[in-house]
Scaffold this motif. Structure first.
Motif, mmCIF file in Angstrom:
data_model
loop_
_atom_site.group_PDB
_atom_site.id
_atom_site.type_symbol
_atom_site.label_atom_id
_atom_site.label_comp_id
_atom_site.label_asym_id
_atom_site.label_seq_id
_atom_site.Cartn_x
_atom_site.Cartn_y
_atom_site.Cartn_z
ATOM 1 N N PHE A 169 34.931 21.055 4.037
ATOM 2 C CA PHE A 169 33.919 20.532 4.958
ATOM 3 C C PHE A 169 33.281 21.603 5.837
ATOM 4 O O PHE A 169 32.576 21.283 6.790
ATOM 5 C CB PHE A 169 34.536 19.448 5.855
ATOM 6 C CG PHE A 169 34.916 18.204 5.086
ATOM 7 C CD1 PHE A 169 33.960 17.252 4.772
ATOM 8 C CD2 PHE A 169 36.216 18.011 4.655
ATOM 9 C CE1 PHE A 169 34.289 16.113 4.045
ATOM 10 C CE2 PHE A 169 36.562 16.866 3.924
ATOM 11 C CZ PHE A 169 35.596 15.917 3.617
ATOM 12 N N LEU A 170 33.550 22.884 5.534
ATOM 13 C CA LEU A 170 32.992 23.925 6.403
ATOM 14 C C LEU A 170 31.469 23.884 6.344
ATOM 15 O O LEU A 170 30.876 23.519 5.334
ATOM 16 C CB LEU A 170 33.495 25.312 5.987
ATOM 17 C CG LEU A 170 33.014 25.944 4.682
ATOM 18 C CD1 LEU A 170 31.663 26.613 4.800
ATOM 19 C CD2 LEU A 170 34.018 26.958 4.188
ATOM 20 N N ASN A 231 28.613 14.065 3.544
ATOM 21 C CA ASN A 231 27.341 14.796 3.521
ATOM 22 C C ASN A 231 26.155 13.834 3.553
ATOM 23 O O ASN A 231 25.143 14.110 4.209
ATOM 24 C CB ASN A 231 27.261 15.701 2.285
ATOM 25 C CG ASN A 231 27.880 17.062 2.572
ATOM 26 O OD1 ASN A 231 28.299 17.337 3.689
ATOM 27 N ND2 ASN A 231 27.941 17.906 1.560
ATOM 28 N N SER A 276 13.835 18.217 13.125
ATOM 29 C CA SER A 276 13.495 19.551 12.626
ATOM 30 C C SER A 276 12.450 19.463 11.530
ATOM 31 O O SER A 276 12.039 18.371 11.121
ATOM 32 C CB SER A 276 14.749 20.231 12.075
ATOM 33 O OG SER A 276 15.213 19.531 10.935
ATOM 34 N N CYS A 283 24.019 22.124 -0.046
ATOM 35 C CA CYS A 283 24.872 20.958 -0.283
ATOM 36 C C CYS A 283 24.182 19.602 -0.167
ATOM 37 O O CYS A 283 24.342 18.759 -1.059
ATOM 38 C CB CYS A 283 26.042 20.991 0.691
ATOM 39 S SG CYS A 283 27.125 22.392 0.397
ATOM 40 N N PHE A 345 18.332 28.813 5.886
ATOM 41 C CA PHE A 345 18.241 27.356 6.014
ATOM 42 C C PHE A 345 18.766 26.862 7.355
ATOM 43 O O PHE A 345 18.493 25.723 7.763
ATOM 44 C CB PHE A 345 18.941 26.644 4.850
ATOM 45 C CG PHE A 345 20.436 26.511 4.955
ATOM 46 C CD1 PHE A 345 21.286 27.516 4.519
ATOM 47 C CD2 PHE A 345 21.007 25.358 5.486
ATOM 48 C CE1 PHE A 345 22.670 27.386 4.615
ATOM 49 C CE2 PHE A 345 22.382 25.211 5.593
ATOM 50 C CZ PHE A 345 23.218 26.230 5.157
ATOM 51 N N LYS A 346 19.523 27.721 8.061
ATOM 52 C CA LYS A 346 19.972 27.423 9.421
ATOM 53 C C LYS A 346 20.343 28.748 10.076
ATOM 54 O O LYS A 346 20.384 29.778 9.394
ATOM 55 C CB LYS A 346 21.166 26.449 9.423
ATOM 56 C CG LYS A 346 22.414 27.025 8.764
ATOM 57 C CD LYS A 346 23.551 26.041 8.701
ATOM 58 C CE LYS A 346 24.218 25.822 10.043
ATOM 59 N NZ LYS A 346 25.563 25.186 9.880
ATOM 60 N N ARG A 443 11.697 23.910 14.916
ATOM 61 C CA ARG A 443 13.108 23.716 15.279
ATOM 62 C C ARG A 443 13.295 23.273 16.724
ATOM 63 O O ARG A 443 14.428 23.093 17.174
ATOM 64 C CB ARG A 443 13.883 25.010 15.042
ATOM 65 C CG ARG A 443 13.972 25.399 13.573
ATOM 66 C CD ARG A 443 14.735 24.353 12.790
ATOM 67 N NE ARG A 443 15.007 24.788 11.432
ATOM 68 C CZ ARG A 443 15.941 24.253 10.662
ATOM 69 N NH1 ARG A 443 16.685 23.264 11.119
ATOM 70 N NH2 ARG A 443 16.113 24.665 9.443
HETATM 71 O O1 LIG Z 1 20.758 18.027 14.002
HETATM 72 C C1 LIG Z 1 20.579 18.743 13.003
HETATM 73 C C2 LIG Z 1 21.637 19.370 12.313
HETATM 74 C C3 LIG Z 1 21.343 20.136 11.182
HETATM 75 N N1 LIG Z 1 20.070 20.285 10.763
HETATM 76 C C4 LIG Z 1 19.791 21.049 9.533
HETATM 77 O O2 LIG Z 1 20.575 20.497 8.481
HETATM 78 C C5 LIG Z 1 20.895 21.492 7.526
HETATM 79 C C6 LIG Z 1 22.386 21.506 7.233
HETATM 80 O O3 LIG Z 1 23.084 21.945 8.369
HETATM 81 P P1 LIG Z 1 24.679 21.964 8.448
HETATM 82 O O4 LIG Z 1 25.212 20.676 8.004
HETATM 83 O O5 LIG Z 1 25.053 22.428 9.795
HETATM 84 O O6 LIG Z 1 25.042 23.153 7.427
HETATM 85 P P2 LIG Z 1 25.702 23.188 5.972
HETATM 86 O O7 LIG Z 1 26.304 24.531 5.814
HETATM 87 O O8 LIG Z 1 24.717 22.738 4.953
HETATM 88 O O9 LIG Z 1 26.927 22.159 6.023
HETATM 89 C C7 LIG Z 1 26.873 20.857 5.448
HETATM 90 O O10 LIG Z 1 27.154 20.914 4.065
HETATM 91 C C8 LIG Z 1 28.445 21.496 3.763
HETATM 92 C C9 LIG Z 1 28.527 21.616 2.259
HETATM 93 O O11 LIG Z 1 28.965 20.459 1.640
HETATM 94 C C10 LIG Z 1 29.522 20.642 4.370
HETATM 95 O O12 LIG Z 1 30.803 21.188 4.059
HETATM 96 C C11 LIG Z 1 29.325 20.564 5.867
HETATM 97 O O13 LIG Z 1 30.321 19.713 6.444
HETATM 98 C C12 LIG Z 1 27.933 20.012 6.151
HETATM 99 O O14 LIG Z 1 27.678 20.023 7.549
HETATM 100 C C13 LIG Z 1 20.359 22.794 8.092
HETATM 101 O O15 LIG Z 1 19.108 23.080 7.508
HETATM 102 C C14 LIG Z 1 20.221 22.503 9.573
HETATM 103 O O16 LIG Z 1 19.259 23.319 10.202
HETATM 104 C C15 LIG Z 1 19.012 19.660 11.435
HETATM 105 O O17 LIG Z 1 17.863 19.783 11.040
HETATM 106 N N2 LIG Z 1 19.305 18.913 12.542
#
Ligand SMILES: O=c1ccn([C@@H]2O[C@H](COP(=O)(O)OP(=O)(O)O[C@H]3O[C@H](CO)[C@@H](O)[C@H](O)[C@H]3O)[C@@H](O)[C@H]2O)c(=O)[nH]1
Ligand SMILES: NC(=O)c1ccc[n+]([C@@H]2O[C@H](COP(=O)([O-])OP(=O)(O)OC[C@H]3O[C@@H](n4cnc5c(N)ncnc54)[C@H](O)[C@@H]3O)[C@@H](O)[C@H]2O)c1
Length: 480
Positions: A169-170, A231, A276, A283, A345-346, A443
């Protein structure tokens, strides 16, 4: 944490197949927290393994480099020599990629399990003693059954395997903290004595640093499905607030205020409500498509349509943002110079997989703009690759300095929420830009009133543009 002594240890050697964004950080934390276990990460990609063994790691993840340097060569090894590492291991993690299929049955939706299957075949072919196999990759529900089948059909005499589901879940950018302090660790396994023994052995590994109450044992299919569901729920929240952002722009409400109001409800909570330009990453899209495909395969068409809408809303958001830039700049950006700040992407990652910045950049290029791109961590070659450009001569220039990227442009477009973006000297940028100078904050991280005072025309997600621009850019939509 109460781990058993080495003499009683059920696991002494771990091998992880796949030295990517999951395999690398996960095994580094494992090695750090379990000095009594030898961890070897193997990958068939020689360049990647060489990078893990070098000064510059293949991925940027805050805090990771120090941990790798501390453990590497002691109880953490990176190698392309897969066979000995597999043979010696008591437990094998499969952390290979599971991309969306690009051809054949399920094209564009189903997860491609060819890499997982080839791992199972190799394990069965080379291993001559029983082992625990752990599915760490994100897979469709019931994939463990396929792994068991492949193993059983190819196993050497006297050898048996227990297959566990242990999804990861990272999140990128916070991987070290997520792995060190996980909200939960799921372990799914067979409901038999052997299955329970295998679950206990993997729990023992995690118990070196994860409190017992956070290690959740369950049936294999629940564990596999929980990962896809988590997810889907996370992405759904962002798509939901992004849907509301469109309503805000049409009515004069402010999505930040609405998100705050929603998040103060203790049943909902404040996280993942940041509107955003759209969500990205390797993922969310792949896993929801997978869930949609599974639902369709099970004849659950309404369920499939429900989750598909989360993706559709994200496409809509990215399109809306791209169109808004063109509309605000007098309906033409042909030959205009636009700076894109952020390509990952973030924040806190150099990963661009499914980055909304790619979508926005391609949209602007199609409209004839010349782009000046800056990202603190994404490599130049990766940006060119993502934009299908062979060099920087065709409307794309990549900069190592944000002020250089902004110089001589008509607009700044914020695509990634890097913290440093809010600390820049925007007066300096404004002075070097063409007028009227625009900022499109995809953002919502900048101080918009300060930018307006400087003289910028500011547009952001989920908020109406400044009054002077409304009539011209929003027409009837403002008359709600
Ligand atoms: O309020 C928010 C939170 C996130 N994002 C965007 O959503 C995307 C995903 O962000 P985040 O979930 O933080 O990063 P990931 O590394 O893709 O992690 C997700 O996907 C992983 C792969 O499965 C899982 O393990 C994690 O738990 C899950 O959070 C990015 O583009 C962020 O900028 C937004 O636009 N608004
Ligand atoms: N990236 C994330 O943040 C994240 C988080 C949680 C779960 N996941 C899931 O974990 C899995 C891995 O994701 P990732 O981002 O680490 O992928 P990745 O592409 O970064 O790494 C996968 C690695 O596996 C290697 N590989 C593939 N097949 C192989 C084989 N047969 N033998 C040896 N090596 C092989 C590839 O060379 C690659 O280096 C995916 O299922 C993903 O959905 C990813």
């Amino acid at each position: 944490m109460a781990a058993k002594t080495t003499a009683e240890a059920p696991i002494r050697k771990i091998c992880c197949i796949g030295a990517g964004y999951v395999g690398g950080p996960t095994c580094s934390i494992l090695a750090l927290k379990c000095p009594d276990i030898q961890v070897t990460v193997v990958d068939r990609n020689e360049l990647r393994i060489n990078q893990w063994n070098s000064e510059k790691l293949p991925i940027f993840e805050p805090g990771l480099e120090e941990i790798v340097k501390q453990c590497r060569g002691t109880n953490l090894f990176f190698s392309t020599d897969m066979v000995p590492a597999l043979k010696e291991a008591d437990l094998i993690f499969i952390s290979v990629n599971t991309p969306t299929k690009t051809f054949g049955l399920g094209k564009g939706r189903a997860a491609d399990l060819k890499f997982v299957e080839s791992c199972a075949r190799l394990i069965a072919e080379v291993c001559d003693r029983s082992k625990i196999i752990v599915e760490k990759s994100t897979v469709p529900v019931r994939s463990a059954a396929s792994i068991v089948n492949v193993l059983k059909a190819n196993t050497k005499p006297g050898v048996s395997y227990q297959v566990l589901s242990n999804p990861e879940f990272l999140a990128e950018g916070t991987a070290v903290n997520d792995l060190t302090n996980p909200d939960r660790v799921l372990i799914g396994g067979e409901e038999s004595d052997e299955g329970r023994k295998a679950i206990d052995a993997l729990s023992w590994v995690y118990h070196h640093w994860v409190p017992a109450e956070k290690i959740i044992k369950m049936n294999t299919w629940s564990s596999e499905l929980s990962k896809l569901a988590a997810n889907a729920f996370l992405a759904q929240r962002i798509s939901s607030i992004n849907a509301i952002s469109a309503v805000c722009e049409a009515t004069g409400a402010d999505v930040s205020e609405v998100a705050k109001a929603i998040g103060l409800d203790s049943r909902l909570g404040p996280k993942f409500l940041q509107a955003s330009v759209g969500w990205g990453g390797s993922c969310f899209q792949k896993d929801i498509l997978n869930l949609v495909y599974i639902s369709e395969s099970l004849n659950l068409t309404s369920v499939a349509a429900y989750w598909q809408q989360v993706i559709d809303m994200n496409e809509y958001q990215k399109t809306r943002f791209g169109q808004r830039i063109v509309q605000a700049m007098f309906n033409t950006i042909t030959d205009k110079h636009i700076a894109i700040l952020g390509f990952a992407f973030k924040k806190n990652t150099g990963d661009t997989r499914e980055s909304p910045a790619i979508y926005v950049a391609k949209h602007l290029l199609e409209e004839g703009a010349c782009l000046h791109i800056f990202d603190p961590k994404v490599e130049r070659v990766q940006i060119l690759l993502d934009l299908d450009q062979s060099d920087e001569k065709t409307g794309v220039a990549i900069h190592e300095d944000p002020y250089e990227a902004a110089k001589g442009t008509h607009a700044l477009v914020i695509c990634t929420e890097w913290d440093q973006f809010s600390t820049y000297d925007y007066q300096r940028m404004y002075d070097s830009m063409l007028k009227p100078a625009f900022v499109f904050d995809g953002r919502k991280i900048l101080n918009h009133s300060a930018l307006s005072e400087i003289g910028f025309h500011v547009e952001t997600i989920g908020k109406r543009p400044g009054e002077s621009f409304q009539a011209q850019n929003w027409g009837g939509a403002n008359n709600v």
